[in-house]
Design a protein around this motif. Structure first.
Motif, PDB file in Angstrom:
ATOM      1  N   GLU A 115       5.111  24.371   3.027  1.00 21.71           N
ATOM      2  CA  GLU A 115       5.656  25.675   3.675  1.00 21.71           C
ATOM      3  C   GLU A 115       6.798  25.358   3.993  1.00 21.71           C
ATOM      4  N   ALA A 116       7.786  26.490   3.618  1.00 24.19           N
ATOM      5  CA  ALA A 116       9.081  26.532   4.119  1.00 24.19           C
ATOM      6  C   ALA A 116       9.690  27.966   4.196  1.00 24.19           C
ATOM      7  N   ALA A 117      10.701  27.852   5.335  1.00 25.94           N
ATOM      8  CA  ALA A 117      10.957  29.453   5.612  1.00 25.94           C
ATOM      9  C   ALA A 117      12.245  29.730   4.596  1.00 25.94           C
ATOM     10  N   VAL A 118      12.405  30.920   4.130  1.00 23.39           N
ATOM     11  CA  VAL A 118      13.411  31.405   3.271  1.00 23.39           C
ATOM     12  C   VAL A 118      14.316  32.423   3.943  1.00 23.39           C
ATOM     13  N   THR A 119      13.481  33.240   4.941  1.00 23.73           N
ATOM     14  CA  THR A 119      14.205  34.095   6.060  1.00 23.73           C
ATOM     15  C   THR A 119      13.566  33.801   7.292  1.00 23.73           C
ATOM     16  N   SER A 120      14.133  34.610   8.178  1.00 23.88           N
ATOM     17  CA  SER A 120      13.503  34.608   9.671  1.00 23.88           C
ATOM     18  C   SER A 120      12.125  35.049   9.748  1.00 23.88           C
ATOM     19  N   ALA A 137       0.792  -1.344  -0.111  1.00 24.97           N
ATOM     20  CA  ALA A 137       0.096   0.014   0.027  1.00 24.97           C
ATOM     21  C   ALA A 137       0.951   1.311   0.000  1.00 24.97           C
ATOM     22  N   VAL A 138       0.328   2.251  -0.853  1.00 24.88           N
ATOM     23  CA  VAL A 138       1.075   3.628  -0.664  1.00 24.88           C
ATOM     24  C   VAL A 138       0.960   4.280   0.766  1.00 24.88           C
ATOM     25  N   LYS A 139       2.399   4.684   1.357  1.00 25.15           N
ATOM     26  CA  LYS A 139       2.209   5.411   2.387  1.00 25.15           C
ATOM     27  C   LYS A 139       1.996   6.995   2.096  1.00 25.15           C
ATOM     28  N   THR A 140       1.119   7.568   2.885  1.00 31.86           N
ATOM     29  CA  THR A 140       0.777   8.786   2.783  1.00 31.86           C
ATOM     30  C   THR A 140       1.177   9.424   3.993  1.00 31.86           C
ATOM     31  N   ASN A 141       1.654  10.978   3.538  1.00 35.54           N
ATOM     32  CA  ASN A 141       1.808  11.699   4.860  1.00 35.54           C
ATOM     33  C   ASN A 141       1.457  13.294   4.718  1.00 35.54           C
ATOM     34  N   HIS A 142       0.406  13.372   5.278  1.00 38.20           N
ATOM     35  CA  HIS A 142      -0.263  14.779   5.138  1.00 38.20           C
ATOM     36  C   HIS A 142      -0.023  15.620   6.210  1.00 38.20           C
ATOM     37  N   GLY A 143       0.407  16.727   6.264  1.00 43.25           N
ATOM     38  CA  GLY A 143       0.719  17.489   7.732  1.00 43.25           C
ATOM     39  C   GLY A 143      -0.501  18.405   7.516  1.00 43.25           C
ATOM     40  N   ASN A 144      -0.485  19.379   8.650  1.00 46.89           N
ATOM     41  CA  ASN A 144      -1.766  20.028   8.934  1.00 46.89           C
ATOM     42  C   ASN A 144      -1.660  21.606   8.810  1.00 46.89           C
ATOM     43  N   HIS A 145      -0.997  21.791   7.439  1.00 49.42           N
ATOM     44  CA  HIS A 145      -1.050  23.197   7.125  1.00 49.42           C
ATOM     45  C   HIS A 145      -2.195  23.867   6.560  1.00 49.42           C
ATOM     46  N   ILE A 146      -2.391  24.946   7.140  1.00 46.12           N
ATOM     47  CA  ILE A 146      -3.578  25.757   6.423  1.00 46.12           C
ATOM     48  C   ILE A 146      -3.058  27.040   5.781  1.00 46.12           C
ATOM     49  N   HIS A 147      -3.317  27.286   4.560  1.00 45.06           N
ATOM     50  CA  HIS A 147      -3.032  28.582   3.899  1.00 45.06           C
ATOM     51  C   HIS A 147      -4.264  29.445   3.545  1.00 45.06           C
ATOM     52  N   LEU A 148      -4.602  30.520   3.901  1.00 47.08           N
ATOM     53  CA  LEU A 148      -5.590  31.502   3.580  1.00 47.08           C
ATOM     54  C   LEU A 148      -5.143  32.700   2.692  1.00 47.08           C
ATOM     55  N   ALA A 149      -5.907  33.246   1.754  1.00 47.05           N
ATOM     56  CA  ALA A 149      -5.368  34.238   0.920  1.00 47.05           C
ATOM     57  C   ALA A 149      -5.680  35.611   1.474  1.00 47.05           C
ATOM     58  N   GLY A 150      -4.866  36.337   1.282  1.00 44.97           N
ATOM     59  CA  GLY A 150      -5.128  37.868   2.065  1.00 44.97           C
ATOM     60  C   GLY A 150      -4.053  38.874   1.307  1.00 44.97           C
TER      61      GLY A 150
END
Length: 261
Positions: free
Chosen positions: A216-221, A39-52
């Motif tokens: 999501e990943a940080a590119v600066t502080s 079976a394919v192993k899945t790995n979903h995190g809990n990120h939520i991204h909303l527009a603004g």
């Protein structure tokens, strides 16, 4: 003495065969080892991204249009090497309201890129709508882009300082459902695809594509990025495109990057 030796040998053979039988019966009743799961192993995190649109508010995510891309490809005359191009102008706005289908006198984005929301672990809450301006197709060959392409696609040339979102010059989508892809970590997206092409009126078809989330990943502080990539195909003959030097199947790849600054 020889007779005694034969009797001892006979006893040993009986004991050995009996032991084999007992061992065989014992293992017969043991459970069969479980097979290795495929079976394919899945790995979903809990990120939520909303527009603004509020600059500097890190809880609001904005389309980084400069570092995003909307590309197309199709077969050319049936040969292996495809024709490819990108749309210079696109956005993430809902164009289903007829009043929005007009020309905008601006060099920037004509509408706010806020018609979207992404929930990594709750795809039913994810939604988006977007568009491309057909006449901004860029293949790297100006003569083609401003000539035969416009005729083939049934649209008009770019007017400087104007964003053309009229019904004859946009193709747009709006999601109806987003689900987990059972084959992996991606998502399956069903959406309405609307385009007039060379028809007398716009046609809407229901299409399913694949959505990939780049976490999501940080590119600066203080600044972070994430990405969404949607891939799908449609048949351009359905939309009145009859040119035989291009294939009937058009492949679309939408790469959208977002930042929180």
């Amino acid at each position: 003495m020889k007779l005694l030796d034969n009797k001892i040998l006979m006893v040993l053979l009986i004991l050995i065969s009996g032991g084999v039988y007992i061992v065989g019966c014992t293992h017969k009743n043991e459970p069969v080892p479980a097979s290795v799961s495929t079976a394919v192993k899945t790995n979903h995190g809990n990120h939520i991204h909303l527009a603004g649109l509020t600059a500097g508010d890190s809880t609001q995510w904005k389309l980084d249009q400069v570092h995003s891309n909307a590309t197309w490809s199709t077969a050319y005359d049936g040969v292996a090497a495809p024709l490819t191009g990108r749309f210079n102008s696109f956005g993430i706005a809902d164009l289903t309201a007829p009043a929005l289908l007009t020309n905008y006198v601006t060099k920037g984005q004509p509408l706010p890129d806020t018609s979207w929301a992404f929930y990594e672990n709750a795809p039913a809450k994810t939604h988006f709508a977007g568009y491309v301006q057909i006449n901004t197709s860029n293949t790297g060959e100006p003569a083609r882009d401003g000539g035969c392409f416009l005729t083939t696609m049934g649209t008009t040339a770019v007017v400087a300082g104007t964003q053309n979102l009229t019904i004859t010059n946009v193709a747009y989508i709006k999601t109806t459902s987003v689900t987990f892809d059972p084959a992996g970590n991606d998502y399956l997206v069903t959406f309405n695809f609307t385009w007039q092409g060379k028809l007398g009126a716009p046609l809407t078809e229901t299409i399913t594509g694949k959505l990939n989330y780049v976490p999501e990943a940080a590119v600066t502080s203080t600044e972070s990025y994430f990405g969404l990539e949607l891939q799908f195909q449609f048949n351009c003959r359905d939309f009145g495109i009859t040119a035989t030097d291009i294939g009937s199947t058009i492949s679309i790849d939408l790469n959208m990057n977002f930042d929180n600054q």
